[in-house]
Design a protein around this motif. Structure first.
Motif, PDB file in Angstrom:
ATOM      1  N   MET A 107       0.776  -1.607   0.087  1.00 18.63           N
ATOM      2  CA  MET A 107      -0.292  -0.160  -0.073  1.00 18.63           C
ATOM      3  C   MET A 107       0.663   1.056  -0.210  1.00 18.63           C
ATOM      4  SD  MET A 107      -3.257   0.860  -0.544  1.00 18.63           S
ATOM      5  CE  MET A 107      -3.968   2.842  -0.165  1.00 18.63           C
ATOM      6  N   ILE A 111       0.550   4.060  -2.861  1.00 17.35           N
ATOM      7  CA  ILE A 111       0.588   5.621  -2.636  1.00 17.35           C
ATOM      8  C   ILE A 111       1.642   6.834  -2.908  1.00 17.35           C
ATOM      9  CG2 ILE A 111       0.821   7.334  -0.623  1.00 17.35           C
ATOM     10  CD1 ILE A 111      -0.909   5.329   1.057  1.00 17.35           C
ATOM     11  N   VAL A 145       2.129  10.093   5.028  1.00 22.40           N
ATOM     12  CA  VAL A 145       0.818   9.849   4.410  1.00 22.40           C
ATOM     13  C   VAL A 145       0.824   8.238   3.633  1.00 22.40           C
ATOM     14  CG1 VAL A 145      -1.804  10.722   3.062  1.00 22.40           C
ATOM     15  CG2 VAL A 145      -0.643  12.516   4.055  1.00 22.40           C
ATOM     16  N   ALA A 146       1.386   8.604   3.433  1.00 19.96           N
ATOM     17  CA  ALA A 146       2.158   7.247   2.642  1.00 19.96           C
ATOM     18  C   ALA A 146       1.920   5.539   3.499  1.00 19.96           C
ATOM     19  CB  ALA A 146       3.144   6.920   2.016  1.00 19.96           C
ATOM     20  N   GLY A 149      -1.108   5.531   5.257  1.00 14.64           N
ATOM     21  CA  GLY A 149      -2.552   4.401   4.382  1.00 14.64           C
ATOM     22  C   GLY A 149      -2.075   2.935   4.429  1.00 14.64           C
ATOM     23  N   ALA A 152      -3.161   1.749   7.958  1.00 12.83           N
ATOM     24  CA  ALA A 152      -4.370   1.783   7.989  1.00 12.83           C
ATOM     25  C   ALA A 152      -4.874   0.051   7.072  1.00 12.83           C
ATOM     26  CB  ALA A 152      -4.884   2.827   7.392  1.00 12.83           C
ATOM     27  N   HIS A 153      -4.588  -0.108   5.683  1.00 11.11           N
ATOM     28  CA  HIS A 153      -4.798  -0.723   4.997  1.00 11.11           C
ATOM     29  C   HIS A 153      -4.319  -2.323   5.601  1.00 11.11           C
ATOM     30  CE1 HIS A 153      -5.270  -3.354   1.178  1.00 11.11           C
ATOM     31  NE2 HIS A 153      -4.089  -3.704   1.764  1.00 11.11           N
ATOM     32  N   VAL A 204      -9.379  -0.200  -4.091  1.00 13.30           N
ATOM     33  CA  VAL A 204      -8.494   0.573  -4.014  1.00 13.30           C
ATOM     34  C   VAL A 204      -7.502   0.535  -5.173  1.00 13.30           C
ATOM     35  CG1 VAL A 204      -5.742   1.017  -2.333  1.00 13.30           C
ATOM     36  CG2 VAL A 204      -8.478   0.716  -2.155  1.00 13.30           C
ATOM     37  N   THR A 208      -6.956   3.625  -7.705  1.00 11.37           N
ATOM     38  CA  THR A 208      -5.545   4.153  -7.986  1.00 11.37           C
ATOM     39  C   THR A 208      -5.075   4.228  -9.220  1.00 11.37           C
ATOM     40  OG1 THR A 208      -4.975   3.882  -5.560  1.00 11.37           O
ATOM     41  CG2 THR A 208      -3.283   4.407  -7.017  1.00 11.37           C
TER      42      THR A 208
END
Length: 311
Positions: A107, A111, A145-146, A149, A152-153, A204, A208
């Motif tokens: 993930m 990102i 942020v990457a 993310g 979270a994933h 996702v 993306t």
């Protein structure tokens, strides 16, 4: 959790049961893994030890290379080792860890590829504002942020499989632990979880990919206003990005955006996004990039010259 303890390990079926094919695969994937390590470390060292590190595109590229190393290391060493043994096993805990790590680093890579597309979009469509928009603070924030993310994933994937009971059979028809093969051997109804996995990982990947594709279309439209030299340079850079995106997202979309079941082709497609794409990334970003080739020559010539001087 008590029902899960009925199985302490899983048996991986691997790529093939033919001994000759396994020997060939061992040699091939060993070379692939060495190429991944050498190629991505070459990019990391060259970017970090040169002025390119201060340019956003190469700053993100260095992070992509580090993620390639981490991502493929979750699977490839285990695959190579299993090709030398007859019984390929993995413990329950390591199996879950492999799922979490694969989705975490995968993930983050998705990102970062999106961030790199955004970076090229800004550089080509808004060149006068590029240094303001893509300042180092914002670049660091995007990398954070990457990672957030990815966390979270991977946590969402972990939460879906941690409660599954596994009471037999323990054979996973794959060369590593992934969501769909695990759902197939769970001794409970996993239809709802399968739909959630498709909605999570599959959508996702698709969304993306569509965003990236749209971003490059905008870039192509903008290129009409550039000079011939500007178009050539922009197309060369964007061509590298598009190649990486297609190699990574094509097989990923097939693997996760489909009915929650397993197919014989899964192993072949999985090889593309776990080994083949990370192996080609360094070649794509170096052979087609003049600045990277100059940085590699400069950094390693300096190292070689310094070593000779010391001798």
């Amino acid at each position: 959790m008590e029902s899960q303890k009925n199985i302490s390990e899983f048996i991986l079926m691997g790529l093939s049961s033919d001994q000759n094919i396994q020997v060939f695969c061992f040699m091939f994937f060993l070379l692939c893994y060495l190429a991944i390590l050498v190629g991505n470390l070459l990019i990391l060292i060259s970017v970090r030890c040169s002025s390119l590190f201060h340019q956003p595109m190469y700053y993100f590229l260095s992070h992509l290379s580090s993620m390639d190393i981490c991502y493929t290391s979750c699977v490839t060493p285990k695959l190579i080792g299993d090709l030398l043994v007859e019984r390929k096993t993995i413990s329950y805990g390591n199996c879950l860890l492999q799922v979490v790590a694969m989705h975490f680093f995968g993930m983050i890579e998705i990102i970062i590829l999106t961030i790199m597309a955004f970076d090229r979009n800004v550089a080509i469509c808004k060149p006068l504002h590029y240094t303001i928009i893509m300042n180092r603070t914002r670049c660091n924030l995007l990398i954070m942020v990457a990672w957030a993310g990815g966390a979270a994933h991977s946590f969402s994937q972990f939460s879906m499989i941690i409660g599954l009971p596994f009471c037999g059979p323990s054979e996973i028809d794959h060369y590593y632990c992934d969501i769909f093969p695990l759902l197939k051997v769970a001794c409970t109804d996993t239809h709802l979880i399968g739909i959630l996995v498709v909605a999570n990982s599959g959508l996702v990947a698709l969304v993306t990919f569509v965003l990236l594709f749209g971003s490059y279309i905008i870039i192509l439209i903008t290129l009409r206003n550039l000079s011939a030299e500007g178009r050539r340079k922009a197309l060369s850079t964007c061509g590298s990005h598009v190649t990486v995106v297609v190699l990574f997202f094509g097989p990923s979309i097939f693997a996760y955006l489909r009915p929650p079941t397993t197919f014989p082709e899964d192993k072949i497609f999985a090889l593309f996004y776990t080994i083949i794409a990370p192996m080609f990334n360094p070649l794509i970003y170096t052979l087609r990039n003049t600045e990277m080739k100059k940085a590699i020559r400069k950094v390693f010539y300096q190292k070689l010259f310094s070593a000779e001087k010391c001798n």
